[in-house]
Design an enzyme around this catalytic site. Structure first.
Site, mmCIF file in Angstrom:
data_model
loop_
_atom_site.group_PDB
_atom_site.id
_atom_site.type_symbol
_atom_site.label_atom_id
_atom_site.label_comp_id
_atom_site.label_asym_id
_atom_site.label_seq_id
_atom_site.Cartn_x
_atom_site.Cartn_y
_atom_site.Cartn_z
ATOM 1 C CB CYS A 201 -3.196 -41.191 -29.381
ATOM 2 S SG CYS A 201 -3.932 -40.060 -28.186
ATOM 3 N N PRO B 189 -2.220 -42.512 -17.857
ATOM 4 C CG PRO B 189 -3.692 -44.181 -18.604
ATOM 5 C CD PRO B 189 -2.949 -42.953 -19.065
ATOM 6 N N GLY B 190 -0.365 -44.403 -16.978
ATOM 7 C CA GLY B 190 0.728 -45.251 -16.536
ATOM 8 C C GLY B 190 1.033 -46.470 -17.367
#
Length: 423
Positions: A372, A255-256
């Site tokens: 992750c 998402p940036g």
């Protein structure tokens, strides 16, 4: 966790159970909760998070108490109530209140739900003792997940599983162009919010989570929400410094958060790439709030022939698709959505992306691979195999990549970082 008094607990249990049912059916929790009425969503989310953290034990107990599974919606309500009654989980309501409200939520099957839950409370110690040898019941993760952690981390596997049961803190990244972490902690204190800065970083950890609307300067771009482990990406890639205007590829940008962090730290020519145009909208929104600019493109990072202009990148950030096994504290549905076969499939995707992007990196450039994940197949094993395939790749010693970060105290979320140099 208590919801507004205008929303009866029975109603919240119904919505939470619907979300649990959706997760058991293969839908992620965010999508499931989006169908919940806005007024009930915060309370239903809190209950669903709790239920999914203790779902392994609840499923095992339900199988003993009710060997033949009831209809899906009723089963989900039972499982939600059992998880909320689980000892040691910090039940959010008194036992008798939970039972009464679960009975009310069950409507016509209230007598059945009442009998099952009260039997669980009567026989709880014996039931838990009988399930002590069941890994899924004891650790509230699928058996395959527990076994993989035991192989990968023989000394730490149990600590990782226990950490997954905890609520993650709200961690912020202070915009380096706007101020320091220490200065922002002082601003929070003025607003009545306790927090601490993590030394040597732009990270701030709040003592208690609050809505972002209560964070001073959030709307103005002074601060963003990002876990401390994720905040390591940008400093690692930039290292001792990239020249102004250096070409940087953020290969899976949405998402940036990492895109923005790169631009906060240096004046770079960043191309933010993502395979889904809709997800890129979140990147646009993030950069706009922070007052930053980046080129964006919807394309498959694994097919450079479709988007690369042939000019090599000085640096590449590949935050690859992964199991998300390192962020289970924040996304308790992940453990129930993943299958053992997913890890093999994801590892193939990660290898494809690494091999495809490597030719787009200039000689002397650096590539930061991260996931992750706490599984070595998506971390160190992936990098070791890549180094075997590419003779012009070498691990970059300075700044030293931390490798695997486990979701233990002081580490934040579970992550892997592998920093490579093109010789």
């Amino acid at each position: 966790m208590n919801a507004p008094a205008s929303l009866p607990l029975a109603q919240l249990l119904t919505h939470a159970a619907a979300a649990v049912q959706a997760v058991r059916g293969g839908r992620n929790l965010d999508t499931a909760l989006a169908a919940c009425p806005a007024a009930a969503r915060p309370g239903a989310q809190a209950l669903a998070f709790h239920a999914l953290r203790w779902l392994g034990g609840a499923q095992a107990v339900r199988a003993v108490l009710v060997p033949k599974a009831p209809p899906a919606a009723l089963d989900a309500l039972l499982l939600t109530a059992l998880a909320l009654l689980w000892p040691g989980s910090g039940p959010p309501y008194a036992e008798h209140t939970l039972v009464d409200q679960a009975v009310a939520a069950a409507r016509q099957r209230g007598g059945f739900v009442n009998a099952v839950l009260r039997r669980f409370l009567r026989e709880r110690e014996a039931l838990l003792a009988a399930l002590a040898s069941d890994p899924a019941a004891r650790f509230n993760h699928p058996r395959w997940w527990v076994e993989r952690l035991q192989r990968d981390w023989p000394a730490q596997w149990q600590a990782v599983l226990e950490a997954d049961q905890q609520r993650a803190p709200l961690t912020l990244r202070v915009n380096a162009r706007r101020g320091s972490a220490e200065a922002y902690v002082a601003r929070l204190a003025e607003a009545g919010l306790a927090a601490q800065a993590l030394p040597g970083t732009q990270a701030v950890v709040l003592a208690q989570p609050v809505p972002v609307t209560q964070l001073p300067g959030f709307a103005d771009g002074d601060v963003s929400v990002q876990d401390a482990a994720a905040q390591r990406a940008a400093p690692l890639l930039i290292g001792a410094g990239l020249p102004a205007g250096a070409r940087v590829l953020d290969a899976c940008a949405a998402p940036g958060g990492k895109t923005a962090h790169l631009l906060e730290l240096a004046d770079l020519d960043v191309l933010a790439l993502d395979s889904e145009a809709q997800r890129l909208e979140r990147v646009h929104d993030t950069l706009q709030r922070l007052g930053l600019r980046s080129r964006t493109l919807a394309a498959d990072a694994g097919d450079p022939s479709a988007w690369w202009d042939g000019v090599p990148f000085d640096a590449i950030l590949l935050d690859a698709p992964c199991s998300a096994s390192g962020i289970v504290r924040r996304h308790p549905d992940v453990r129930w959505l993943r299958r053992a076969s997913d890890i093999t499939a994801l590892a193939r995707t990660q290898a494809r992306l690494l091999d495809a992007l490597w030719p787009t990196l200039k000689r002397g450039g650096r590539l930061l691979y991260c996931t992750c994940s706490v599984f070595k197949a998506e971390g160190q094993d992936q990098i070791d195999a890549f180094l075997q395939r590419h003779g012009d790749a070498a691990p970059l010693a300075e700044p030293r990549s931390p490798g695997h970060l486990l979701p233990l105290p002081d580490n934040g979320d579970g992550f892997f970082y592998g920093l490579l140099h093109k010789t």
